[in-house]
Design an enzyme around this catalytic site. Sequence first.
Site, PDB file in Angstrom:
ATOM      1  CG  ASN A 148      -2.225 -16.189  85.642  1.00  0.00           C
ATOM      2  OD1 ASN A 148      -3.438 -16.611  85.680  1.00  0.00           O
ATOM      3  ND2 ASN A 148      -1.222 -16.931  86.442  1.00  0.00           N
ATOM      4  CE1 TYR A 175      -0.601  -9.545  95.092  1.00  0.00           C
ATOM      5  CE2 TYR A 175       1.550 -10.274  94.688  1.00  0.00           C
ATOM      6  CZ  TYR A 175       0.145 -10.558  94.587  1.00  0.00           C
ATOM      7  OH  TYR A 175      -0.610 -11.516  93.846  1.00  0.00           O
ATOM      8  CG  HIS A 222      12.811  -6.253  90.295  1.00  0.00           C
ATOM      9  ND1 HIS A 222      12.882  -5.324  88.841  1.00  0.00           N
ATOM     10  CD2 HIS A 222      11.897  -7.067  90.051  1.00  0.00           C
ATOM     11  CE1 HIS A 222      12.199  -6.095  87.956  1.00  0.00           C
ATOM     12  NE2 HIS A 222      11.534  -7.044  88.652  1.00  0.00           N
ATOM     13  CG  ASP A 260     -14.899  -7.655  91.462  1.00  0.00           C
ATOM     14  OD1 ASP A 260     -14.665  -6.275  91.677  1.00  0.00           O
ATOM     15  OD2 ASP A 260     -14.063  -8.414  91.022  1.00  0.00           O
ATOM     16  CG  LEU A 271       6.453  -6.749  81.204  1.00  0.00           C
ATOM     17  CD1 LEU A 271       6.902  -5.483  81.209  1.00  0.00           C
ATOM     18  CD2 LEU A 271       7.470  -7.981  81.429  1.00  0.00           C
ATOM     19  CB  ILE A 330      13.165  -2.667  80.423  1.00  0.00           C
ATOM     20  CG1 ILE A 330      12.372  -2.906  79.032  1.00  0.00           C
ATOM     21  CG2 ILE A 330      13.714  -3.749  81.070  1.00  0.00           C
ATOM     22  CD1 ILE A 330      11.412  -3.912  78.966  1.00  0.00           C
ATOM     23  CE  LYS A 338      -2.844 -13.458  97.138  1.00  0.00           C
ATOM     24  NZ  LYS A 338      -4.281 -13.466  96.938  1.00  0.00           N
ATOM     25  CG  LEU A 372     -17.461  -4.059  89.812  1.00  0.00           C
ATOM     26  CD1 LEU A 372     -18.766  -2.992  89.081  1.00  0.00           C
ATOM     27  CD2 LEU A 372     -16.807  -4.849  88.924  1.00  0.00           C
ATOM     28  CB  THR A 415       0.971 -15.016  94.246  1.00  0.00           C
ATOM     29  OG1 THR A 415       2.449 -14.489  93.326  1.00  0.00           O
ATOM     30  CG2 THR A 415       1.319 -14.384  95.655  1.00  0.00           C
ATOM     31  CG  ASP A 416       5.289 -17.387  91.647  1.00  0.00           C
ATOM     32  OD1 ASP A 416       4.683 -16.262  91.899  1.00  0.00           O
ATOM     33  OD2 ASP A 416       5.790 -17.669  90.447  1.00  0.00           O
ATOM     34  CD  GLU A 417       4.918 -11.273  93.065  1.00  0.00           C
ATOM     35  OE1 GLU A 417       5.080 -10.514  93.791  1.00  0.00           O
ATOM     36  OE2 GLU A 417       4.585 -11.158  91.756  1.00  0.00           O
TER      37      GLU A 417
HETATM   38  P1  NAD Z   1      -6.930  -8.344  89.372  1.00  0.00           P
HETATM   39  O1  NAD Z   1      -6.293  -7.029  90.023  1.00  0.00           O
HETATM   40  O2  NAD Z   1      -7.051  -8.258  87.657  1.00  0.00           O
HETATM   41  O3  NAD Z   1      -8.536  -8.382  90.005  1.00  0.00           O
HETATM   42  C1  NAD Z   1      -8.890  -8.568  91.245  1.00  0.00           C
HETATM   43  C2  NAD Z   1     -10.403  -8.276  91.255  1.00  0.00           C
HETATM   44  O4  NAD Z   1     -10.550  -7.941  92.723  1.00  0.00           O
HETATM   45  C3  NAD Z   1     -10.821  -7.063  90.674  1.00  0.00           C
HETATM   46  O5  NAD Z   1     -11.955  -7.439  89.860  1.00  0.00           O
HETATM   47  C4  NAD Z   1     -11.183  -6.063  91.783  1.00  0.00           C
HETATM   48  O6  NAD Z   1     -12.410  -5.218  91.785  1.00  0.00           O
HETATM   49  C5  NAD Z   1     -11.666  -7.135  93.024  1.00  0.00           C
HETATM   50  N1  NAD Z   1     -11.476  -6.550  94.413  1.00  0.00           N
HETATM   51  C6  NAD Z   1     -10.229  -5.675  94.740  1.00  0.00           C
HETATM   52  N2  NAD Z   1     -10.538  -5.479  95.977  1.00  0.00           N
HETATM   53  C7  NAD Z   1     -11.648  -5.796  96.236  1.00  0.00           C
HETATM   54  C8  NAD Z   1     -12.313  -5.683  97.574  1.00  0.00           C
HETATM   55  N3  NAD Z   1     -11.923  -5.120  98.627  1.00  0.00           N
HETATM   56  N4  NAD Z   1     -13.677  -6.504  97.838  1.00  0.00           N
HETATM   57  C9  NAD Z   1     -14.002  -7.150  96.610  1.00  0.00           C
HETATM   58  N5  NAD Z   1     -13.396  -7.121  95.402  1.00  0.00           N
HETATM   59  C10 NAD Z   1     -12.213  -6.473  95.246  1.00  0.00           C
HETATM   60  O7  NAD Z   1      -5.999  -9.553  89.866  1.00  0.00           O
HETATM   61  P2  NAD Z   1      -5.652 -10.876  89.147  1.00  0.00           P
HETATM   62  O8  NAD Z   1      -4.510 -10.530  88.616  1.00  0.00           O
HETATM   63  O9  NAD Z   1      -6.973 -11.324  88.327  1.00  0.00           O
HETATM   64  O10 NAD Z   1      -5.419 -11.735  90.434  1.00  0.00           O
HETATM   65  C11 NAD Z   1      -6.465 -12.631  91.104  1.00  0.00           C
HETATM   66  C12 NAD Z   1      -5.803 -13.216  92.293  1.00  0.00           C
HETATM   67  O11 NAD Z   1      -5.147 -14.019  91.643  1.00  0.00           O
HETATM   68  C13 NAD Z   1      -5.279 -12.439  93.317  1.00  0.00           C
HETATM   69  O12 NAD Z   1      -5.592 -13.023  94.511  1.00  0.00           O
HETATM   70  C14 NAD Z   1      -4.004 -12.469  93.027  1.00  0.00           C
HETATM   71  O13 NAD Z   1      -3.187 -12.271  94.287  1.00  0.00           O
HETATM   72  C15 NAD Z   1      -3.681 -13.789  92.451  1.00  0.00           C
HETATM   73  N6  NAD Z   1      -2.665 -14.331  91.506  1.00  0.00           N
HETATM   74  C16 NAD Z   1      -2.619 -13.254  90.370  1.00  0.00           C
HETATM   75  C17 NAD Z   1      -1.609 -13.944  89.449  1.00  0.00           C
HETATM   76  C18 NAD Z   1      -1.325 -12.851  87.916  1.00  0.00           C
HETATM   77  O14 NAD Z   1      -0.232 -13.286  87.316  1.00  0.00           O
HETATM   78  N7  NAD Z   1      -2.150 -11.880  87.732  1.00  0.00           N
HETATM   79  C19 NAD Z   1      -0.650 -15.135  89.647  1.00  0.00           C
HETATM   80  C20 NAD Z   1      -0.943 -15.656  90.810  1.00  0.00           C
HETATM   81  C21 NAD Z   1      -1.834 -15.281  91.670  1.00  0.00           C
HETATM   82  O1  DAU Z   2       4.131 -14.210  90.106  1.00  0.00           O
HETATM   83  C1  DAU Z   2       3.060 -13.885  90.332  1.00  0.00           C
HETATM   84  C2  DAU Z   2       2.721 -12.470  90.260  1.00  0.00           C
HETATM   85  O2  DAU Z   2       2.726 -12.156  89.026  1.00  0.00           O
HETATM   86  C3  DAU Z   2       1.218 -12.077  90.853  1.00  0.00           C
HETATM   87  O3  DAU Z   2       0.973 -12.811  92.101  1.00  0.00           O
HETATM   88  C4  DAU Z   2       0.935 -10.692  90.666  1.00  0.00           C
HETATM   89  O4  DAU Z   2      -0.250 -10.312  91.060  1.00  0.00           O
HETATM   90  C5  DAU Z   2       1.161 -10.333  89.225  1.00  0.00           C
HETATM   91  O5  DAU Z   2       1.111  -8.785  89.338  1.00  0.00           O
HETATM   92  C6  DAU Z   2       2.708 -10.686  88.948  1.00  0.00           C
HETATM   93  O6  DAU Z   2       3.708  -9.893  89.494  1.00  0.00           O
HETATM   94  P1  DAU Z   2       4.857  -9.393  88.856  1.00  0.00           P
HETATM   95  O7  DAU Z   2       5.459  -8.060  89.637  1.00  0.00           O
HETATM   96  O8  DAU Z   2       5.846 -10.209  88.428  1.00  0.00           O
HETATM   97  O9  DAU Z   2       4.155  -8.739  87.362  1.00  0.00           O
HETATM   98  P2  DAU Z   2       4.494  -7.516  86.415  1.00  0.00           P
HETATM   99  O10 DAU Z   2       3.696  -7.726  85.256  1.00  0.00           O
HETATM  100  O11 DAU Z   2       4.287  -6.212  87.347  1.00  0.00           O
HETATM  101  O12 DAU Z   2       5.996  -7.541  86.403  1.00  0.00           O
HETATM  102  C7  DAU Z   2       6.770  -8.583  85.591  1.00  0.00           C
HETATM  103  C8  DAU Z   2       8.181  -8.308  85.538  1.00  0.00           C
HETATM  104  O13 DAU Z   2       8.328  -7.225  84.532  1.00  0.00           O
HETATM  105  C9  DAU Z   2       8.753  -7.927  86.627  1.00  0.00           C
HETATM  106  O14 DAU Z   2      10.013  -8.452  86.838  1.00  0.00           O
HETATM  107  C10 DAU Z   2       8.621  -6.175  86.721  1.00  0.00           C
HETATM  108  C11 DAU Z   2       9.048  -6.056  85.261  1.00  0.00           C
HETATM  109  N1  DAU Z   2       8.281  -4.669  84.858  1.00  0.00           N
HETATM  110  C12 DAU Z   2       7.107  -4.669  85.120  1.00  0.00           C
HETATM  111  C13 DAU Z   2       6.256  -3.553  84.615  1.00  0.00           C
HETATM  112  C14 DAU Z   2       5.030  -3.290  84.749  1.00  0.00           C
HETATM  113  C15 DAU Z   2       9.193  -3.907  83.796  1.00  0.00           C
HETATM  114  O15 DAU Z   2      10.320  -4.023  83.444  1.00  0.00           O
HETATM  115  N2  DAU Z   2       8.414  -2.902  83.537  1.00  0.00           N
HETATM  116  C16 DAU Z   2       7.255  -2.724  83.846  1.00  0.00           C
HETATM  117  O16 DAU Z   2       6.687  -1.451  83.280  1.00  0.00           O
END
Ligand code: NAD
Ligand code: DAU
Length: 349
Positions: free
Chosen positions: A185, A155, A289, A34, A195, A211, A159, A36, A130-132
């Site tokens: 997640n 983003y 969005h 990582d 969020l 929001i 992906k 970091l 991701t589902d996105e």
């Molecule tokens: P996060 O942003 O919390 O963590 C990302 C980690 O990657 C961090 O520890 C960061 O230091 C490390 N990182 C970033 N750039 C790097 C680099 N260049 N080299 C090495 N390490 C690096 O992300 P997350 O929410 O835990 O997501 C993890 C994975 O899951 C991602 O690939 C994301 O696309 C995917 N994902 C996330 C969600 C979600 O809801 N958070 C949902 C579906 C998929």
């Molecule tokens: O669907 C999986 C994805 O979910 C992951 O791949 C991404 O890494 C993860 O960040 C997440 O993306 P979203 O854009 O859906 O998550 P976020 O928490 O940023 O936003 C969730 C919803 O809330 C979205 O519709 C935007 C809205 N939002 C978000 C923020 C940060 C707000 O209304 N206000 C906010 O301040």
Amino acid sequence: MKTLLVTGGAGFIGSHVVRKMVLDHPEFHIINLDQLTYAGNLENLTDIQDAPNYRFIRGNIVDGTFLEKLFQEEEIHGVIHLAAESHVDRSIADPMSFINTNIVGTVNLLNACRNAWKDFEGKLFYHISTDEVYGSLGSSGLFTEDTAYDPRSPYSASKASSDHLVRAYHHTYGMPIVISNCSNNYGPNQFPEKLIPLAINNILQMKPIPIYGKGENVRDWLYVEDHATAIELIFRKGSNGRTYNIGGLNEWQNIDLIRLLCKIMDEKLERESGTSEGLITYVKDRAGHDLRYAIDSTRIAEELDWKPSLNFEEGLARTVTWYLENQEWMQRITSGVYQSYYDQQYRDR
Ligand code: NAD
Ligand code: DAU
């Protein structure tokens, strides 16, 4: 002993995956690689940092030379690749860091595997996505593994590109791969720019809860430990070359989710009912969005016997409790550079 490389293991989902693999698989030596960045935090792993089968290495996946050297020094049998830039709003403000980490970083890792793995027997490259990548749904329908890709933010485009490259290495070079595409997640260790933890943090400080737009966008929420369980299962039992969608069967409009969170926070903080809801503030919508994401996770349910274990009220209450018990963690990671980034973003809305 086989060595498993987990990238991004100090981040939100990665820390839960690393913990699960370290504890459930003493037969594996787990290396957490990582960089970091602002999103990575080793405090997420203090409970397992001294485990005999665990090691942390700081390094950047964008640095191909570093990766080649790492793969020469360590005999790596499998990779679970989570390292990424993960926040949609940041990708709108600064797409290039997403191109570098999510696309170039993934190709660097694929190349390091291809060069080191003279024979692919017993090897696996597991890409977390991701589902996105599937785009945005209207009020009905679900994303299946066969839904055409239609990414709409920098983003999700980065992906989607990395998913295509992983599949290309499978088809072209025969590299053993699996990919999973998961919905939103939530849970402990999530950086408070997303969020749910952002809203928890703001409610605690009696700050506005922003929001976007009308709050009508829909996301499908999954507790992070359920995602880690699915990842462990796919790593062990997923079929070579296959994709698995992972979802929470748990769709919420943002505004309804935030109202539920406000209710839980008022109860836990013993504040008068309605106090937190009073903080809800509608702000300018996110550019481009996506309206709705929703996952059909029939494949992982039928083939690997996985389903989410927690209902949302329980998961959200558990998450709130964790953030209340870890306020110092939150203060530390939201101070300084992050706070000025956030303040700027909020001012711009
Ligand atoms: P996060 O942003 O919390 O963590 C990302 C980690 O990657 C961090 O520890 C960061 O230091 C490390 N990182 C970033 N750039 C790097 C680099 N260049 N080299 C090495 N390490 C690096 O992300 P997350 O929410 O835990 O997501 C993890 C994975 O899951 C991602 O690939 C994301 O696309 C995917 N994902 C996330 C969600 C979600 O809801 N958070 C949902 C579906 C998929
Ligand atoms: O669907 C999986 C994805 O979910 C992951 O791949 C991404 O890494 C993860 O960040 C997440 O993306 P979203 O854009 O859906 O998550 P976020 O928490 O940023 O936003 C969730 C919803 O809330 C979205 O519709 C935007 C809205 N939002 C978000 C923020 C940060 C707000 O209304 N206000 C906010 O301040």
